[in-house]
Design an enzyme around this catalytic site. Structure first.
Site: not given
Ligand code: ATP
Ligand code: MG
Length: 403
Positions: A31, A33, A112
């Site tokens: 997805d 963001d 993170d």
């Molecule tokens: P995925 O492909 O699994 O969705 P993602 O990196 O997009 O991976 P998400 O859980 O969708 O992960 O989170 C989106 C963004 O928000 C992450 O890339 C990160 O930068 C930030 N994020 C999410 N959770 C946290 C957290 N607990 N602490 C700090 N930043 C976070």
């Molecule tokens: Mg994501």
């Protein structure tokens, strides 16, 4: 599209997070963001199909080309800024509120991992990388942004995220990111069990559950996440063999785009504990079926102290376990009832795993293989339960797929 529209209205806007990381790795993002300096209200005004959601921090869902794009306003972490606003943390350093708006630089710092803090401007085709995320993608390194102990203390779930990405991307942990875990792992116990279950789903239903399980186990996070029931201290090897086989079967199903249910995997992961408990109860004079039933109740109750397993899954786990001694009996009168049980297939799969990894003979699974061939029309057709279990679930349930 979304980025372009926000920029036309004079805002800064970037694709951010996992999508940029996945694109750099040549993978297809799940997805997209978007991060922007527009406030949620301003974002909403830019689009016809936009909805503000969330209370703790507001995000805007914009529907674009049939997909939902999550748009967030730049936020900053818990340090005090020049405006005097701050995101608060409690006396132990845990973050309570982080919905204070900030600049792109601040937004990057509160994320993170370095590999998740990349900003891509789709209009000018430029990448903003303030924290060395690109270099870490290139060298395949998971690195926490800032001081690891501080960041894990603010939000202990970050430890799980670190291992999730390490397993999924097959990256190495940077040494301080790694060392911090042992110092803060106890903090995971303060995380609400419902959030841990959400995280459990992301860890185990994403097609990389076997490597994730091994990593969690080697960093002592597995027991913190799932409770002692996931470890068999007395006889660890056969238990782990069964668990790993269940995990790799699940990963294979995800790879083949076949349906998977958390209920089956949870039933397999806690099976060694349930089996051992049932054996203890059996010596107290219960019948095998009663002992299994009581053990299932206890093990689920104990697991739920850590993970808030929703009822629909925990009832299914107990059904899958209850079926084990019943399948074993191979009673001719019960064949049709058992075949028709909604969790028959899952229970049979667990029986197969037990035969493959343990010292059980193969008669029982051979018997039920034959029965399924003879009555394929019956398998799993009972969606409800006719026996005493029906009392436990009065509401009609949505159709669910067997694993
Ligand atoms: P995925 O492909 O699994 O969705 P993602 O990196 O997009 O991976 P998400 O859980 O969708 O992960 O989170 C989106 C963004 O928000 C992450 O890339 C990160 O930068 C930030 N994020 C999410 N959770 C946290 C957290 N607990 N602490 C700090 N930043 C976070
Ligand atoms: Mg994501």
């Amino acid at each position: 599209m979304v980025v372009a529209q926000l920029q036309e209205q004079g805002f800064d806007a970037f694709v951010v997070g996992g999508a940029v990381r996945d694109l750099l790795l040549g993978a297809r993002p799940k997805d997209f963001d978007v991060a922007t300096n527009a406030t949620p209200e301003q974002i909403k005004q830019c689009f016809r199909n936009a909805r503000i959601i969330g209370r703790r921090f507001q995000i805007v869902h914009v529907r674009s080309a049939g997909e939902i794009i999550e748009v967030t306003t730049f936020r900053r972490g818990h340090d005090v800024s020049h405006t005097g606003q701050e995101a608060r943390s409690d006396s132990s350093g845990r973050l309570l509120r982080d919905n204070v708006y900030g600049t792109l630089e601040e937004d990057a710092r509160r994320r993170d991992l370095t590999i998740n803090a990349l900003y891509y401007d789709t209009q000018s085709n430029t990448l903003i990388d303030q924290l060395g995320g690109c270099a870490d993608v290139d060298s395949r390194i998971i690195r926490i942004i800032g001081d690891p102990v501080e960041r894990y203390t603010e939000d202990p779930v970050r430890m799980l995220r670190v291992l999730r990405f390490a397993a999924r991307l097959q990256f190495e942990l940077e040494s301080e990111t790694e060392a911090g875990i042992s110092k803060t792992l106890a903090l995971l116990e303060d995380i609400p069990s419902a959030r841990l279950f959400d995280e459990w789903l992301k860890l185990f239903m994403n097609g990389c559950s076997a490597p994730t399980f091994k990593l969690l186990s080697s960093y002592q996070l597995l027991v913190r996440l799932m409770g002692g029931g996931v470890n068999d201290a007395l006889n660890p090897e056969p238990a782990q063999n069964l668990q790993l086989l269940a995990l790799s079967n699940t990963d294979q199903r995800v790879a083949d785009q076949r349906p998977v249910t958390p209920a089956f995997l949870l039933a397999a992961l806690y099976w060694p504990a349930a089996e051992r408990r049932a054996a203890t109860l059996l010596t107290d004079g219960e019948s095998p079926i009663q002992a299994m039933h009581a053990a299932g109740q206890q093990i689920v109750h104990e697991a739920c102290q850590h993970l808030a397993i929703p009822k629909r899954f925990s009832l299914a786990m107990r059904d899958i376990w209850d079926l084990q001694p019943r399948l074993e009996r191979m009673q001719p009168k019960k064949i049709k009832d058992l075949l028709a049980h909604r969790w028959f297939r899952a229970a049979f799969d667990l029986r197969l795993l037990r035969e493959e990894t343990g010292s059980l003979g193969g008669d029982c699974s051979a018997f039920w293989t034959t029965q399924q061939k003879q009555h394929p029309e019956l398998v799993g057709i009972n969606r409800g339960r006719q026996d005493e279990g029906a009392k436990r679930r009065p509401k009609p349930r949505r159709r669910n797929r067997n694993p």
